[in-house]
Write a protein that holds these residues in place. Structure first.
Motif, PDB file in Angstrom:
ATOM      1  N   HIS A   1       0.579  -1.269  -0.230  1.00 28.07           N
ATOM      2  CA  HIS A   1      -0.278  -0.006  -0.181  1.00 28.07           C
ATOM      3  C   HIS A   1       0.937   1.308   0.227  1.00 28.07           C
ATOM      4  O   HIS A   1       0.808   1.681  -0.874  1.00 28.07           O
ATOM      5  CB  HIS A   1      -0.678   0.138   1.457  1.00 28.07           C
ATOM      6  N   ARG A   2       1.814   1.450   0.756  1.00 22.46           N
ATOM      7  CA  ARG A   2       3.063   2.280   0.629  1.00 22.46           C
ATOM      8  C   ARG A   2       3.479   2.673  -0.676  1.00 22.46           C
ATOM      9  O   ARG A   2       3.944   3.835  -1.271  1.00 22.46           O
ATOM     10  CB  ARG A   2       3.755   2.368   1.484  1.00 22.46           C
ATOM     11  N   ALA A   3       3.510   1.397  -1.195  1.00 25.96           N
ATOM     12  CA  ALA A   3       4.855   1.398  -2.620  1.00 25.96           C
ATOM     13  C   ALA A   3       3.458   2.043  -3.416  1.00 25.96           C
ATOM     14  O   ALA A   3       3.489   3.101  -4.064  1.00 25.96           O
ATOM     15  CB  ALA A   3       5.482   0.914  -3.233  1.00 25.96           C
ATOM     16  N   ASN A   4       2.294   1.850  -3.599  1.00 25.45           N
ATOM     17  CA  ASN A   4       0.689   2.261  -4.092  1.00 25.45           C
ATOM     18  C   ASN A   4       0.465   3.998  -4.325  1.00 25.45           C
ATOM     19  O   ASN A   4       0.314   4.232  -4.946  1.00 25.45           O
ATOM     20  CB  ASN A   4      -0.727   1.858  -4.417  1.00 25.45           C
ATOM     21  N   LEU A   5       0.912   4.005  -2.687  1.00 26.08           N
ATOM     22  CA  LEU A   5       0.907   5.133  -2.428  1.00 26.08           C
ATOM     23  C   LEU A   5       2.312   6.431  -2.877  1.00 26.08           C
ATOM     24  O   LEU A   5       1.957   7.905  -2.709  1.00 26.08           O
ATOM     25  CB  LEU A   5       0.562   6.015  -1.037  1.00 26.08           C
ATOM     26  N   GLY A   6       3.414   5.581  -2.967  1.00 25.20           N
ATOM     27  CA  GLY A   6       4.358   6.594  -3.472  1.00 25.20           C
ATOM     28  C   GLY A   6       5.358   7.277  -2.053  1.00 25.20           C
ATOM     29  O   GLY A   6       6.125   7.677  -2.349  1.00 25.20           O
ATOM     30  N   ILE A   7       5.297   6.477  -1.266  1.00 20.69           N
ATOM     31  CA  ILE A   7       5.619   6.894  -0.150  1.00 20.69           C
ATOM     32  C   ILE A   7       6.169   5.661   0.905  1.00 20.69           C
ATOM     33  O   ILE A   7       6.478   4.132   0.787  1.00 20.69           O
ATOM     34  CB  ILE A   7       4.998   6.973   1.031  1.00 20.69           C
TER      35      ILE A   7
END
Length: 164
Positions: free
Chosen positions: A158-164
């Protein structure tokens, strides 16, 4: 028949200060998830859907009398560490909880001369990590969107999907 795991000894640290002979009790936080039931078209029954962390994320600790350091932390954050030595059938396991949060309630309790008091503190957490014999088991860091269980970060994608 298995023997129960019993807390034999414990220590509570606040910003690194050991409360030797001062801390009398601790209630570790409930680890809860917000779960709702979902029954969509074509389903014969409802299934649970995980919507993230539950709302209550609290560590409570108690003392027989007031603690100046805790009072000085009112309105600011505190870093706490619980170290417990649990025994089961002659084997000792070390369980440690690292926590960071705000003292939401400081209850001075009732005090009577010649009797132990009941100074209670409720700390609402923003970080939690539990280790068993030095091995991380659960880490919860809502601010940084981290939920690691048994070495697997469940929110990494989920962090990767949000770019964080």
């Amino acid at each position: 028949m298995a023997y129960p795991r019993i807390l034999k000894h414990m220590m509570l640290f606040n910003e690194g200060r050991a409360y030797i002979g001062e801390a009398s009790a601790i209630t570790l936080p409930k680890l809860s998830r917000k779960i709702e039931k979902w029954r969509g078209a074509g389903m014969d029954g409802a299934v649970p859907i995980d919507l993230g962390m539950g709302d209550e994320f609290v560590l409570e600790h108690g003392y027989p009398g007031p603690i100046l350091q805790v009072l000085r932390q009112y309105g600011t954050s505190a870093t706490l560490r619980f170290a417990g030595s649990y025994e089961q059938a002659g084997r000792a396991d070390g369980i440690e909880v690292y926590a960071r949060g705000l003292h939401e309630e400081i209850d001075g309790g009732e005090s009577k001369p010649g009797e132990l008091g009941a100074f209670k503190v409720k700390t609402t957490l923003s970080y939690y990590r539990l280790e068993w014999n030095g091995v991380p088991v659960i880490e919860i860091d809502p601010i940084n969107m981290v939920l690691t269980v048994n070495g697997v970060d469940l929110l990494a994608a989920h962090r990767a999907n949000l770019g964080i």
